[in-house]
Scaffold this active site. Sequence first.
Site, PDB file in Angstrom:
ATOM      1  CE  LYS A  71      -2.296   1.055   3.823  1.00 52.32           C
ATOM      2  NZ  LYS A  71      -1.692  -0.135   4.389  1.00 52.32           N
ATOM      3  CB  THR A  73       5.079   0.072  -2.623  1.00 53.29           C
ATOM      4  OG1 THR A  73       5.906  -0.479  -1.584  1.00 53.29           O
ATOM      5  CG2 THR A  73       5.827   0.043  -3.942  1.00 53.29           C
ATOM      6  NE  ARG A  94      -0.335   4.817   8.932  1.00 54.96           N
ATOM      7  CZ  ARG A  94      -0.450   3.549   9.281  1.00 54.96           C
ATOM      8  NH1 ARG A  94      -0.740   3.218  10.522  1.00 54.96           N
ATOM      9  NH2 ARG A  94      -0.247   2.588   8.410  1.00 54.96           N
ATOM     10  CE  LYS A 105       2.897  -2.885   8.132  1.00 57.80           C
ATOM     11  NZ  LYS A 105       3.635  -1.695   7.698  1.00 57.80           N
ATOM     12  CB  ALA A 273      -5.060   0.962  10.919  1.00 56.33           C
ATOM     13  CG  PHE A 301      -3.108  -2.893   9.319  1.00 54.16           C
ATOM     14  CD1 PHE A 301      -2.034  -3.671   8.897  1.00 54.16           C
ATOM     15  CD2 PHE A 301      -3.054  -2.363  10.603  1.00 54.16           C
ATOM     16  CE1 PHE A 301      -0.954  -3.942   9.729  1.00 54.16           C
ATOM     17  CE2 PHE A 301      -1.978  -2.627  11.442  1.00 54.16           C
ATOM     18  CZ  PHE A 301      -0.938  -3.410  11.013  1.00 54.16           C
ATOM     19  CG  PHE A 381       4.274  -9.654  -6.847  1.00 54.96           C
ATOM     20  CD1 PHE A 381       5.321  -9.967  -5.994  1.00 54.96           C
ATOM     21  CD2 PHE A 381       3.291  -8.785  -6.393  1.00 54.96           C
ATOM     22  CE1 PHE A 381       5.386  -9.427  -4.718  1.00 54.96           C
ATOM     23  CE2 PHE A 381       3.345  -8.244  -5.116  1.00 54.96           C
ATOM     24  CZ  PHE A 381       4.404  -8.567  -4.278  1.00 54.96           C
ATOM     25  CD1 TRP A 409       8.909  -3.083  -4.479  1.00 54.38           C
ATOM     26  CD2 TRP A 409       9.810  -4.080  -6.263  1.00 54.38           C
ATOM     27  NE1 TRP A 409      10.002  -3.785  -4.039  1.00 54.38           N
ATOM     28  CE2 TRP A 409      10.582  -4.410  -5.114  1.00 54.38           C
ATOM     29  CE3 TRP A 409      10.198  -4.591  -7.503  1.00 54.38           C
ATOM     30  CZ2 TRP A 409      11.699  -5.229  -5.182  1.00 54.38           C
ATOM     31  CZ3 TRP A 409      11.326  -5.411  -7.571  1.00 54.38           C
ATOM     32  CH2 TRP A 409      12.050  -5.727  -6.410  1.00 54.38           C
TER      33      TRP A 409
END
Length: 557
Positions: A71, A73, A94, A105, A273, A301, A381, A409
């Site tokens: 998210k 990214t 954030r 994470k 979150a 999230f 991907f 990405w």
Amino acid sequence: MKTDIQIAQENKMELIKNVAASIGIAEDELELYGKYKAKLSDELEEKTRDNPNGKLVLVTAINPTPAGEGKTTITVGLGQAMAKLGQKAMIALREPSLGPCFGIKGGAAGGGYAQVVPMEELNLHFTGDFHAITSANNLLAALLDNHIQQGNTLGIDPRQVVWKRCLDMNDRVLRNVVVGLGAKADGVVREDHFVITVASEIMAILCLADDINDLKQRLSKIIVAYNYQGEPVTAEDLHAVGAMTALLKDAIKPNLIQTLEHTPALVHGGPFANIAHGCNSVRATKMALKLSDIAITEAGFGADLGAEKFFDIKCRKAGLKPDAVVLVATVRALKYNGGVAKADLSNENLDALKKGIVNLGKHIENIQKYHLPVIVTLNAFSADTEMEIAFVEEYCKERGCEFALAKVWEKGGEGGIELAKKVLDVLDNTKENDFQVLYPDEMSLDKKIETIAKEIYGADGVEFSAAAKKQLEKIEGMGFANLPVCMAKNQYSLSDDATLLGRPEGFKIHIREVYVNAGAGFVVALTGTVMTMPGLPKVPAANNIDVDENGTIVGLF
């Protein structure tokens, strides 16, 4: 393949004063933290107050999985893509917490060629905001215990102290502790607790405060304990507000950094979150709206947590009206929701994709309940097949959503052009903002909880513990019935059972505890077994972080 930190360290950053100039900010309107970080001054906020607002785009996602969604990214890549299209855009994120950074994470700077930099500094101490919040939180705790020790003229009942200490680290052994052990001079013995800093009410207050005066007013309302008559005792009663504000006077100012492609990024505040309200600061979002034509922000999230709280808490309290929502998914995550093991996610599996895509479908439905347009983007991907991508695209179009494939990405802003164009089309063709919150202020607290559980999670209903029922009755009796609700729930499932993937049915949400964050202005409902102080995994990410002989940090991701 280069790692995220290698890509970030090889990037040649622009001086932050030059990044600021690109968005119309003068050097004397910055408070510099070295060459590549700065805080925005109060004078700049005052100067831009009458500027027209740009468009507000929220980036959210399906429920997170071990397969990854990306998210942040996508948020960063979308901002870079907008700049490539000649748009005056800013992103607002954030700040990362040290807890997940050293836990499982990792950091929160984006990934690949869609990152904000300086990556290492952002993920570690940054400008010291979290340290200031931790200090202000624990100062209040110290003043509270000192008051009890020094005669307790407020009649605080040590058994009804509700203010917890905090630490920005995953440390499960601090969840439940005993303080005051030792001699009489060492304090009154009582049970105490720690939360992670990002779950502290002061974090929420900092992120919702409009200015320093609003900050002080909110701090004064914090309920720290109850006296022997059951009446609330506040931070103002302890004369703590002035000193706490002194610790927070710089932390309340938004931080400016840049993306790998030098797009300006405001990174400020960091409530989780799953256990807090999950959005960056109101000040940063409003500054991004005043300084740009398109402000792109994210909520933590999945959309069941971050987006719901963005709409029902942040937008409600700050008077914000989002213009569009980007919903992030990956083929891998959808197949994981369909029952495929992580090791097998690279294999084409349309049956599993069809089974797992219902998770995406529920999030689309939820966002549409707020009367907002949705653009679904697949974070690409290399193993994704044409048939899998085509299936997701058709699924989205059948539900009235725009669709775009994102390769940010791998390609940075260039890989987000398709998504950026779709977002611009939606912004240009949506004539009127019909945004609405999920429930009215005047609805009772139990009905607000039930509405979120049924409408957003898809639950059949809610089961309240006996303690939660009493707490709700007390909170409403204290005059807080009109506040919005912040649900604390695991992030992995729409339900409060983290093992129920996809779109579970036939379940109830279990509320074990309810408490009021009077300063932040919302009521927190704890569901299932969610913890406000996380623990470290068996093999923490910290095990792989090091500093080489040249002083360069390695292993951070």
